[in-house]
Design a protein around this motif. Structure first.
Motif, PDB file in Angstrom:
ATOM      1  N   THR A 143      -8.513   2.529   0.032  1.00  0.00           N
ATOM      2  CA  THR A 143      -7.974   3.841   0.398  1.00  0.00           C
ATOM      3  C   THR A 143      -7.410   3.846   1.815  1.00  0.00           C
ATOM      4  OG1 THR A 143     -10.236   4.476   1.014  1.00  0.00           O
ATOM      5  CG2 THR A 143      -9.456   5.154  -1.163  1.00  0.00           C
ATOM      6  N   ARG A 144      -7.918   2.975   2.671  1.00  0.00           N
ATOM      7  CA  ARG A 144      -7.410   2.905   4.050  1.00  0.00           C
ATOM      8  C   ARG A 144      -5.973   2.398   4.086  1.00  0.00           C
ATOM      9  NH1 ARG A 144     -12.464   0.259   7.523  1.00  0.00           N
ATOM     10  NH2 ARG A 144     -14.080   1.673   6.739  1.00  0.00           N
ATOM     11  N   PHE A 145      -5.578   1.717   3.021  1.00  0.00           N
ATOM     12  CA  PHE A 145      -4.223   1.185   2.945  1.00  0.00           C
ATOM     13  C   PHE A 145      -3.353   1.997   1.987  1.00  0.00           C
ATOM     14  CE2 PHE A 145      -7.158  -2.227   4.047  1.00  0.00           C
ATOM     15  CZ  PHE A 145      -6.582  -2.729   5.196  1.00  0.00           C
ATOM     16  N   GLY A 146      -3.854   3.166   1.632  1.00  0.00           N
ATOM     17  CA  GLY A 146      -3.068   4.058   0.788  1.00  0.00           C
ATOM     18  C   GLY A 146      -3.073   3.708  -0.680  1.00  0.00           C
ATOM     19  N   ILE A 147      -4.013   2.855  -1.109  1.00  0.00           N
ATOM     20  CA  ILE A 147      -4.127   2.497  -2.522  1.00  0.00           C
ATOM     21  C   ILE A 147      -5.221   3.351  -3.139  1.00  0.00           C
ATOM     22  CG2 ILE A 147      -4.661   0.665  -4.166  1.00  0.00           C
ATOM     23  CD1 ILE A 147      -3.691  -1.334  -1.987  1.00  0.00           C
ATOM     24  N   GLU A 148      -4.895   4.106  -4.172  1.00  0.00           N
ATOM     25  CA  GLU A 148      -5.860   4.996  -4.800  1.00  0.00           C
ATOM     26  C   GLU A 148      -6.416   4.381  -6.075  1.00  0.00           C
ATOM     27  OE1 GLU A 148      -3.752   8.588  -5.755  1.00  0.00           O
ATOM     28  OE2 GLU A 148      -2.867   7.715  -7.560  1.00  0.00           O
ATOM     29  N   THR A 149      -7.657   4.733  -6.398  1.00  0.00           N
ATOM     30  CA  THR A 149      -8.294   4.226  -7.606  1.00  0.00           C
ATOM     31  C   THR A 149      -8.776   5.388  -8.458  1.00  0.00           C
ATOM     32  OG1 THR A 149      -9.044   2.226  -6.456  1.00  0.00           O
ATOM     33  CG2 THR A 149     -10.118   2.756  -8.541  1.00  0.00           C
ATOM     34  N   THR A 150      -8.499   5.306  -9.745  1.00  0.00           N
ATOM     35  CA  THR A 150      -8.996   6.268 -10.719  1.00  0.00           C
ATOM     36  C   THR A 150     -10.050   5.572 -11.563  1.00  0.00           C
ATOM     37  OG1 THR A 150      -6.808   7.296 -10.837  1.00  0.00           O
ATOM     38  CG2 THR A 150      -8.379   7.850 -12.577  1.00  0.00           C
ATOM     39  N   PHE A 151     -11.269   6.100 -11.581  1.00  0.00           N
ATOM     40  CA  PHE A 151     -12.352   5.497 -12.345  1.00  0.00           C
ATOM     41  C   PHE A 151     -12.474   6.184 -13.702  1.00  0.00           C
ATOM     42  CE2 PHE A 151     -13.453   4.736  -7.884  1.00  0.00           C
ATOM     43  CZ  PHE A 151     -13.746   3.384  -7.899  1.00  0.00           C
ATOM     44  N   LEU A 198      -0.690  -4.959  -4.334  1.00  0.00           N
ATOM     45  CA  LEU A 198      -0.288  -3.563  -4.407  1.00  0.00           C
ATOM     46  C   LEU A 198       0.252  -3.056  -3.077  1.00  0.00           C
ATOM     47  CD1 LEU A 198      -3.307  -2.195  -6.462  1.00  0.00           C
ATOM     48  CD2 LEU A 198      -1.148  -3.121  -7.289  1.00  0.00           C
ATOM     49  N   LYS A 199       0.967  -1.963  -3.155  1.00  0.00           N
ATOM     50  CA  LYS A 199       1.550  -1.321  -1.978  1.00  0.00           C
ATOM     51  C   LYS A 199       0.931   0.058  -1.780  1.00  0.00           C
ATOM     52  CE  LYS A 199       6.026  -3.562  -2.846  1.00  0.00           C
ATOM     53  NZ  LYS A 199       7.451  -3.337  -3.197  1.00  0.00           N
ATOM     54  N   SER A 200       1.062   0.571  -0.583  1.00  0.00           N
ATOM     55  CA  SER A 200       0.580   1.914  -0.283  1.00  0.00           C
ATOM     56  C   SER A 200       1.223   2.920  -1.234  1.00  0.00           C
ATOM     57  CB  SER A 200       0.917   2.274   1.165  1.00  0.00           C
ATOM     58  OG  SER A 200       0.502   3.595   1.462  1.00  0.00           O
ATOM     59  N   GLY A 201       0.386   3.800  -1.765  1.00  0.00           N
ATOM     60  CA  GLY A 201       0.879   4.810  -2.684  1.00  0.00           C
ATOM     61  C   GLY A 201       0.731   4.436  -4.144  1.00  0.00           C
ATOM     62  N   GLU A 202       0.318   3.189  -4.406  1.00  0.00           N
ATOM     63  CA  GLU A 202       0.156   2.772  -5.796  1.00  0.00           C
ATOM     64  C   GLU A 202      -1.278   3.003  -6.267  1.00  0.00           C
ATOM     65  OE1 GLU A 202       3.816  -0.400  -6.224  1.00  0.00           O
ATOM     66  OE2 GLU A 202       1.812  -1.217  -5.823  1.00  0.00           O
TER      67      GLU A 202
END
Length: 392
Positions: free
Chosen positions: A122-130, A97-101
């Motif tokens: 999250t430190r690399f800009g990857i967000e997670t939706t649980f 994955l890339k930052s922002g994905e």
């Protein structure tokens, strides 16, 4: 019991493949029946950049390659890769994955996975939706334009929810999203996510696949050659590889996986039935029990069940601690899937890193106890639970 009426048939030829696939004596000059342990970190070249097959141990190793090919075969897949731990395998997958994905993950997952997604990615800009995948409308609602991966465990850790892999895969394919399924609890003997539409199957080999509590390792399998090439690049570039010795150990362990999983299943169901009838137990979760909410779904996509049992004691945290400290055959320790029976309290052990408010939503309470039922004589296992319950 694994493979009983109503469940998917057990995979044909599984034990034969586990014992023989890519392990022919003829592939070694020595004609060794047991796959040799190759520890060399480097390999002689005929000339500069002109090598026979192996160049450097991080990039590839003969013993590791046998294990990777074997894991792929057992999963009915084309490609396998091994990593230094289960979280190492997950880290490589996040590297896709890339930052922002965005990643959409099941809400009830291993605490280390939750921590990786919520505090590291999250430190690399990857967000997670649980989300809770029991209601697939939750998944549909959560998908965004930047969603690139769906991550599920099934059964989940520690509440043993069972998700419909095929249904999730259909949604993922509709939106061109990668689906990764953590199959650690059931192994390729009892469940094959690739056959159900998953793009990547992920394992903590530390658990049932090795089964002897003496190796920490992770792995993934896939049928997607493009994904495999990207992940192999990440495996080498990130350097999160296992040792050849550990690979040798897991090759050994896989030869008895089918036998072990059958016995784990028998023992765990006997424990679950015993606990379900006990007056000091509030609730028991085990996919093999008709009372499990996803019992029928489990039968449709698996060949049985593993050694995991989740129970809720009547009482409070003190009762949980007293019960666990009174066990003698069960060992109070983290991890699972070994030949020995283990017991733990997720709220303060394996899932302590999960935020308290999320633990409440997931019902990971002070009285939830997770059992990994091992291979001891079942009379001794149940007898140990009986004497410990008398102490509370």
């Amino acid at each position: 019991m694994a493979g009983e009426e109503g469940y998917l048939p057990l995979p044909k030829g599984f034990s034969t493949h586990a014992i023989h696939h890519d392990q022919e004596p003829e592939k070694w000059d020595s004609m060794a029946v047991v796959t040799p342990l190759v520890t060399s970190t480097t390999f002689k070249q005929y000339g500069p950049a002109d090598f026979k097959k192996y160049e450097y141990g991080r990039s590839a190793n003969p013993t590791r390659e046998v294990l990777e090919n074997l894991l792929a075969k057992l999963d009915n897949g084309k490609h396998g890769l091994c990593f230094a731990s289960g979280l190492g395998a997950q880290s490589a997958i996040l590297g896709l994955l890339k930052s922002g994905e965005n990643v959409i993950s099941g809400d009830d997952i291993y605490g280390g996975t939750n921590r990786l997604f919520s505090k590291v990615a999250t430190r690399f800009g990857i967000e997670t939706t649980f989300v809770d995948f029991l209601d697939l409308s939750n998944l549909e609602k959560a998908i965004k334009s930047n969603t690139k991966m769906i991550w599920i465990e099934t059964p989940t850790n520690p509440t043993l929810k069972v998700f419909d892999i095929k249904a999730v895969s259909e949604i993922a394919k509709k939106h061109n999203i990668i689906l990764a399924v953590d199959n650690t609890f059931l192994t390729s003997y009892l469940q094959r996510p690739l056959d159900l539409g998953a793009d990547i199957t992920v394992y903590s080999l530390t658990k049932y696949m090795n089964g002897h509590s003496d190796v920490i390792m992770g792995a993934l399998t896939t049928n997607n050659t493009k994904l495999w090439e990207e992940l192999k690049f990440l495996q080498n570039s990130m350097g999160i590889i296992p040792s050849p010795f550990d690979c040798y150990q897991v090759i050994r362990s896989l030869k008895t996986l089918s036998l072990r999983m059958q016995q784990h299943g028998k023992n765990s169901l006997a424990v679950a039935k015993y606990l379900e009838a006990h007056p000091k137990i509030e609730k028991v979760l085990h996919p093999g029990l008709p009372t499990h909410p996803q019992h029928e779904l489990s039968k449709k996509q698996t060949s049985g069940y593993c050694g995991m049992v989740t129970l809720y004691l009547k009482g409070n945290l003190d009762h949980s601690k007293k019960f666990l400290q009174s066990l003698k055959v069960f060992t109070l320790a983290e991890s699972l899937g070994g030949y020995e029976s283990l017991a733990e309290l997720p709220c303060v052990m394996t899932h302590a890193s999960v935020p308290e408010e999320q633990r409440k939503i997931l019902n990971i309470s002070d009285t939830l106890v997770r059992l990994s039922v091992g291979l001891e004589d079942i009379e001794d296992t149940i007898g140990d639970l009986e004497q410990a319950l008398k102490q509370i």
